[in-house]
Design a protein around this motif. Sequence first.
Motif, PDB file in Angstrom:
ATOM      1  N   ALA A 151       0.835  -1.201   0.000  1.00  0.00           N
ATOM      2  CA  ALA A 151       0.000   0.000   0.000  1.00  0.00           C
ATOM      3  C   ALA A 151       0.871   1.253   0.000  1.00  0.00           C
ATOM      4  O   ALA A 151       0.571   2.246  -0.681  1.00  0.00           O
ATOM      5  CB  ALA A 151      -0.932   0.002   1.211  1.00  0.00           C
ATOM      6  N   ALA A 152       1.970   1.218   0.754  1.00  0.00           N
ATOM      7  CA  ALA A 152       2.896   2.351   0.760  1.00  0.00           C
ATOM      8  C   ALA A 152       3.563   2.516  -0.597  1.00  0.00           C
ATOM      9  O   ALA A 152       3.743   3.649  -1.086  1.00  0.00           O
ATOM     10  CB  ALA A 152       3.956   2.147   1.848  1.00  0.00           C
ATOM     11  N   LEU A 153       3.934   1.411  -1.227  1.00  0.00           N
ATOM     12  CA  LEU A 153       4.560   1.496  -2.548  1.00  0.00           C
ATOM     13  C   LEU A 153       3.575   2.008  -3.598  1.00  0.00           C
ATOM     14  O   LEU A 153       3.968   2.709  -4.533  1.00  0.00           O
ATOM     15  CB  LEU A 153       5.111   0.123  -2.951  1.00  0.00           C
ATOM     16  CG  LEU A 153       6.254  -0.410  -2.068  1.00  0.00           C
ATOM     17  CD1 LEU A 153       6.711  -1.777  -2.556  1.00  0.00           C
ATOM     18  CD2 LEU A 153       7.425   0.564  -2.041  1.00  0.00           C
ATOM     19  N   ASP A 154       2.290   1.650  -3.443  1.00  0.00           N
ATOM     20  CA  ASP A 154       1.274   2.232  -4.319  1.00  0.00           C
ATOM     21  C   ASP A 154       1.299   3.752  -4.219  1.00  0.00           C
ATOM     22  O   ASP A 154       1.222   4.466  -5.232  1.00  0.00           O
ATOM     23  CB  ASP A 154      -0.120   1.721  -3.932  1.00  0.00           C
ATOM     24  CG  ASP A 154      -0.383   0.303  -4.418  1.00  0.00           C
ATOM     25  OD1 ASP A 154       0.339  -0.164  -5.318  1.00  0.00           O
ATOM     26  OD2 ASP A 154      -1.312  -0.331  -3.884  1.00  0.00           O
ATOM     27  N   GLU A 155       1.378   4.247  -2.989  1.00  0.00           N
ATOM     28  CA  GLU A 155       1.384   5.697  -2.788  1.00  0.00           C
ATOM     29  C   GLU A 155       2.639   6.338  -3.382  1.00  0.00           C
ATOM     30  O   GLU A 155       2.585   7.442  -3.930  1.00  0.00           O
ATOM     31  CB  GLU A 155       1.277   6.022  -1.292  1.00  0.00           C
ATOM     32  CG  GLU A 155      -0.025   5.577  -0.653  1.00  0.00           C
ATOM     33  CD  GLU A 155      -1.230   6.214  -1.307  1.00  0.00           C
ATOM     34  OE1 GLU A 155      -1.104   7.319  -1.861  1.00  0.00           O
ATOM     35  OE2 GLU A 155      -2.317   5.608  -1.264  1.00  0.00           O
ATOM     36  N   ILE A 156       3.775   5.651  -3.262  1.00  0.00           N
ATOM     37  CA  ILE A 156       5.006   6.178  -3.863  1.00  0.00           C
ATOM     38  C   ILE A 156       4.838   6.300  -5.373  1.00  0.00           C
ATOM     39  O   ILE A 156       5.238   7.302  -5.988  1.00  0.00           O
ATOM     40  CB  ILE A 156       6.197   5.270  -3.508  1.00  0.00           C
ATOM     41  CG1 ILE A 156       6.539   5.394  -2.025  1.00  0.00           C
ATOM     42  CG2 ILE A 156       7.422   5.631  -4.364  1.00  0.00           C
ATOM     43  CD1 ILE A 156       7.627   4.454  -1.558  1.00  0.00           C
ATOM     44  N   ALA A 157       4.231   5.275  -5.976  1.00  0.00           N
ATOM     45  CA  ALA A 157       4.002   5.322  -7.425  1.00  0.00           C
ATOM     46  C   ALA A 157       3.121   6.505  -7.798  1.00  0.00           C
ATOM     47  O   ALA A 157       3.356   7.173  -8.806  1.00  0.00           O
ATOM     48  CB  ALA A 157       3.368   4.015  -7.891  1.00  0.00           C
ATOM     49  N   PHE A 158       2.115   6.784  -6.973  1.00  0.00           N
ATOM     50  CA  PHE A 158       1.211   7.884  -7.290  1.00  0.00           C
ATOM     51  C   PHE A 158       1.773   9.240  -6.866  1.00  0.00           C
ATOM     52  O   PHE A 158       1.274  10.278  -7.307  1.00  0.00           O
ATOM     53  CB  PHE A 158      -0.153   7.646  -6.640  1.00  0.00           C
ATOM     54  CG  PHE A 158      -1.031   6.743  -7.457  1.00  0.00           C
ATOM     55  CD1 PHE A 158      -1.733   7.224  -8.547  1.00  0.00           C
ATOM     56  CD2 PHE A 158      -1.137   5.398  -7.154  1.00  0.00           C
ATOM     57  CE1 PHE A 158      -2.523   6.389  -9.325  1.00  0.00           C
ATOM     58  CE2 PHE A 158      -1.920   4.556  -7.910  1.00  0.00           C
ATOM     59  CZ  PHE A 158      -2.622   5.047  -9.000  1.00  0.00           C
ATOM     60  N   MET A 159       2.779   9.247  -6.007  1.00  0.00           N
ATOM     61  CA  MET A 159       3.450  10.501  -5.681  1.00  0.00           C
ATOM     62  C   MET A 159       4.428  10.901  -6.786  1.00  0.00           C
ATOM     63  O   MET A 159       4.482  12.053  -7.204  1.00  0.00           O
ATOM     64  CB  MET A 159       4.209  10.369  -4.351  1.00  0.00           C
ATOM     65  CG  MET A 159       3.360  10.528  -3.106  1.00  0.00           C
ATOM     66  SD  MET A 159       4.380  10.680  -1.614  1.00  0.00           S
ATOM     67  CE  MET A 159       5.082   9.045  -1.487  1.00  0.00           C
ATOM     68  N   VAL A 160       5.208   9.921  -7.244  1.00  0.00           N
ATOM     69  CA  VAL A 160       6.296  10.198  -8.179  1.00  0.00           C
ATOM     70  C   VAL A 160       5.827  10.137  -9.630  1.00  0.00           C
ATOM     71  O   VAL A 160       6.213  10.976 -10.456  1.00  0.00           O
ATOM     72  CB  VAL A 160       7.462   9.220  -7.952  1.00  0.00           C
ATOM     73  CG1 VAL A 160       8.579   9.464  -8.959  1.00  0.00           C
ATOM     74  CG2 VAL A 160       7.982   9.338  -6.534  1.00  0.00           C
ATOM     75  N   GLY A 161       4.986   9.158  -9.962  1.00  0.00           N
ATOM     76  CA  GLY A 161       4.609   8.910 -11.347  1.00  0.00           C
ATOM     77  C   GLY A 161       4.013  10.100 -12.079  1.00  0.00           C
ATOM     78  O   GLY A 161       4.533  10.519 -13.135  1.00  0.00           O
ATOM     79  N   PRO A 162       2.923  10.690 -11.567  1.00  0.00           N
ATOM     80  CA  PRO A 162       2.323  11.819 -12.284  1.00  0.00           C
ATOM     81  C   PRO A 162       3.254  13.019 -12.405  1.00  0.00           C
ATOM     82  O   PRO A 162       3.248  13.710 -13.433  1.00  0.00           O
ATOM     83  CB  PRO A 162       1.098  12.157 -11.420  1.00  0.00           C
ATOM     84  CG  PRO A 162       0.772  10.889 -10.716  1.00  0.00           C
ATOM     85  CD  PRO A 162       2.093  10.245 -10.434  1.00  0.00           C
ATOM     86  N   VAL A 163       4.052  13.268 -11.370  1.00  0.00           N
ATOM     87  CA  VAL A 163       5.000  14.387 -11.425  1.00  0.00           C
ATOM     88  C   VAL A 163       6.044  14.136 -12.504  1.00  0.00           C
ATOM     89  O   VAL A 163       6.382  15.028 -13.298  1.00  0.00           O
ATOM     90  CB  VAL A 163       5.670  14.592 -10.053  1.00  0.00           C
ATOM     91  CG1 VAL A 163       6.742  15.683 -10.147  1.00  0.00           C
ATOM     92  CG2 VAL A 163       4.638  14.956  -9.000  1.00  0.00           C
ATOM     93  N   LEU A 164       6.567  12.908 -12.549  1.00  0.00           N
ATOM     94  CA  LEU A 164       7.563  12.560 -13.565  1.00  0.00           C
ATOM     95  C   LEU A 164       6.962  12.653 -14.963  1.00  0.00           C
ATOM     96  O   LEU A 164       7.575  13.228 -15.879  1.00  0.00           O
ATOM     97  CB  LEU A 164       8.084  11.140 -13.315  1.00  0.00           C
ATOM     98  CG  LEU A 164       9.032  10.555 -14.350  1.00  0.00           C
ATOM     99  CD1 LEU A 164      10.305  11.395 -14.443  1.00  0.00           C
ATOM    100  CD2 LEU A 164       9.374   9.096 -14.001  1.00  0.00           C
ATOM    101  N   ALA A 165       5.751  12.109 -15.141  1.00  0.00           N
ATOM    102  CA  ALA A 165       5.112  12.141 -16.454  1.00  0.00           C
ATOM    103  C   ALA A 165       4.859  13.573 -16.911  1.00  0.00           C
ATOM    104  O   ALA A 165       5.077  13.914 -18.083  1.00  0.00           O
ATOM    105  CB  ALA A 165       3.800  11.357 -16.406  1.00  0.00           C
ATOM    106  N   THR A 166       4.391  14.408 -16.002  1.00  0.00           N
ATOM    107  CA  THR A 166       4.120  15.806 -16.348  1.00  0.00           C
ATOM    108  C   THR A 166       5.402  16.548 -16.703  1.00  0.00           C
ATOM    109  O   THR A 166       5.445  17.314 -17.676  1.00  0.00           O
ATOM    110  CB  THR A 166       3.407  16.511 -15.179  1.00  0.00           C
ATOM    111  OG1 THR A 166       2.197  15.814 -14.878  1.00  0.00           O
ATOM    112  CG2 THR A 166       3.091  17.951 -15.532  1.00  0.00           C
ATOM    113  N   ALA A 167       6.457  16.294 -15.919  1.00  0.00           N
ATOM    114  CA  ALA A 167       7.723  16.999 -16.149  1.00  0.00           C
ATOM    115  C   ALA A 167       8.307  16.678 -17.515  1.00  0.00           C
ATOM    116  O   ALA A 167       8.691  17.584 -18.273  1.00  0.00           O
ATOM    117  CB  ALA A 167       8.720  16.651 -15.044  1.00  0.00           C
ATOM    118  N   VAL A 168       8.369  15.395 -17.872  1.00  0.00           N
ATOM    119  CA  VAL A 168       9.005  15.026 -19.135  1.00  0.00           C
ATOM    120  C   VAL A 168       8.108  15.358 -20.333  1.00  0.00           C
ATOM    121  O   VAL A 168       8.607  15.629 -21.433  1.00  0.00           O
ATOM    122  CB  VAL A 168       9.380  13.532 -19.158  1.00  0.00           C
ATOM    123  CG1 VAL A 168      10.396  13.226 -18.065  1.00  0.00           C
ATOM    124  CG2 VAL A 168       8.153  12.643 -19.013  1.00  0.00           C
ATOM    125  N   SER A 169       6.780  15.348 -20.128  1.00  0.00           N
ATOM    126  CA  SER A 169       5.868  15.614 -21.245  1.00  0.00           C
ATOM    127  C   SER A 169       5.741  17.092 -21.558  1.00  0.00           C
ATOM    128  O   SER A 169       5.311  17.459 -22.657  1.00  0.00           O
ATOM    129  CB  SER A 169       4.473  15.036 -20.946  1.00  0.00           C
ATOM    130  OG  SER A 169       4.523  13.633 -20.799  1.00  0.00           O
TER     131      SER A 169
END
Length: 446
Positions: A151-169
């Motif tokens: 559950a914590a790793l799910d949250e890490i994915a949702f903390m980092v993933g959208p920010v990373l996707a937005t930054a590179v896109s």
Amino acid sequence: MSLPTASAYGRILSRPGALLFSSAGLMARFPMSMVGISTILSVQSLYGDYTAAGTVSAAYMVATAIGAPLLARLIDVHGQRRVMLPSMLVSAACLLGLIVAAQALAPLWLLVLLAAGAGGFGGSMGSLVRSRWTTVLSTPEDIHTAFSLEAALDEIAFMVGPVLATAVSTTSALPVTSGWIISLLLQVVGGLLFLSQRSTEPVPHPRARRPRRRSGDDATRRQEVDALLAARPTPVLRQGAVVSIIVIFLFSGAMFGANDVAAVAFATELGQRGSTGIALAAWATGSCVAALLYGSRSWGWPLWKQLVLGVVWLALGASTFVLAPGLEVLAVLYVLVGFGTAPTMAAGNNIVQATVARSQLTEGLAWVSTSMNIGVSLGSMVGGVVLDAAGSHGGYLFTASMSWVAVVAMVVGLPALRRARSATHLPGPAGPGSPSDGEAPDGERA
């Protein structure tokens, strides 16, 4: 009795293969938090149309919701590698095709088909990882810790993933499809690394087939049929506790989805649109911390009571968002509500794990994540309509209403949850003849 966090998590991660499959699962799980936002950014930028972007994104989400439980049922029967290796490669090929088609400004219908293929064959990596934990661990306390870690790793994915996707896109030096490209790389590398670990793969459970009609003794044939029916566990969607969790998580997901769009609208109204991600990250941070603390000890309450507390906590917290005067206060409220998020999700997954037969585990866990994803999509969609009509104030009222509907669903399902095999401590992995193989004992264990 409390256990130090480092000791609890160190104990489960020291199991042979555990650290490797959990980290590979995290890598392969990032696309679930990146593809949606990457689709919106890429299609809107290339086609100049938010409607087109929303259509392609919806195709991906709906196909994921439909495909994940179907794949999970096949995985329970045939095994993770045998099903997910070809399925993942098809999903990756569709995502690659989506990248190429979008860059070429192909017709929208082609993008929709490719997005649906990428989502429908992607599966639910979270359910695969959790299923492996029940294979390598044997005690209820360790399974509780492992599910909290995930559950914590799910949250890490949702903390980092959208920010990373937005930054590179949105970086001018990179193609607008960079979010998709990174998602593709993580899916393939993480998925292949995960599936290559055969020692921790759960044993498949082939379904018994109904005997063909023969001209022999009818009494013998009836005995064979009776034995076959007795060996078959109750279908997942006919188990009251599982259905209750699915409905609760559906409306909880709607709360999350509505909150996301309401936060964007609120920040925009304040002229601070760029700070939306920071506020949402505060929620994920609180949830991640709570997940680690929750999994570091055994709790004295039955799982259904832990679930009740979590669902009510989320509803009470969501009811305060409309009162926030600014993003700073909202971020604090998000952290506090986040403390109840991951523990609630972990308790729900634990109840499902303890309720379904071992041969149904992947399917049961996949339905949990599917209901959440459907809820998030519906919450975002309906929340957007509410925002257009009533602004962020109306959006947060809708967010709160969805959280209270989840409470109502929890109250309605409480009898089934209390009867489920979800007592103070989780049972270990179910084996043949165990109560969770088609039979739930009455009452609770002390």
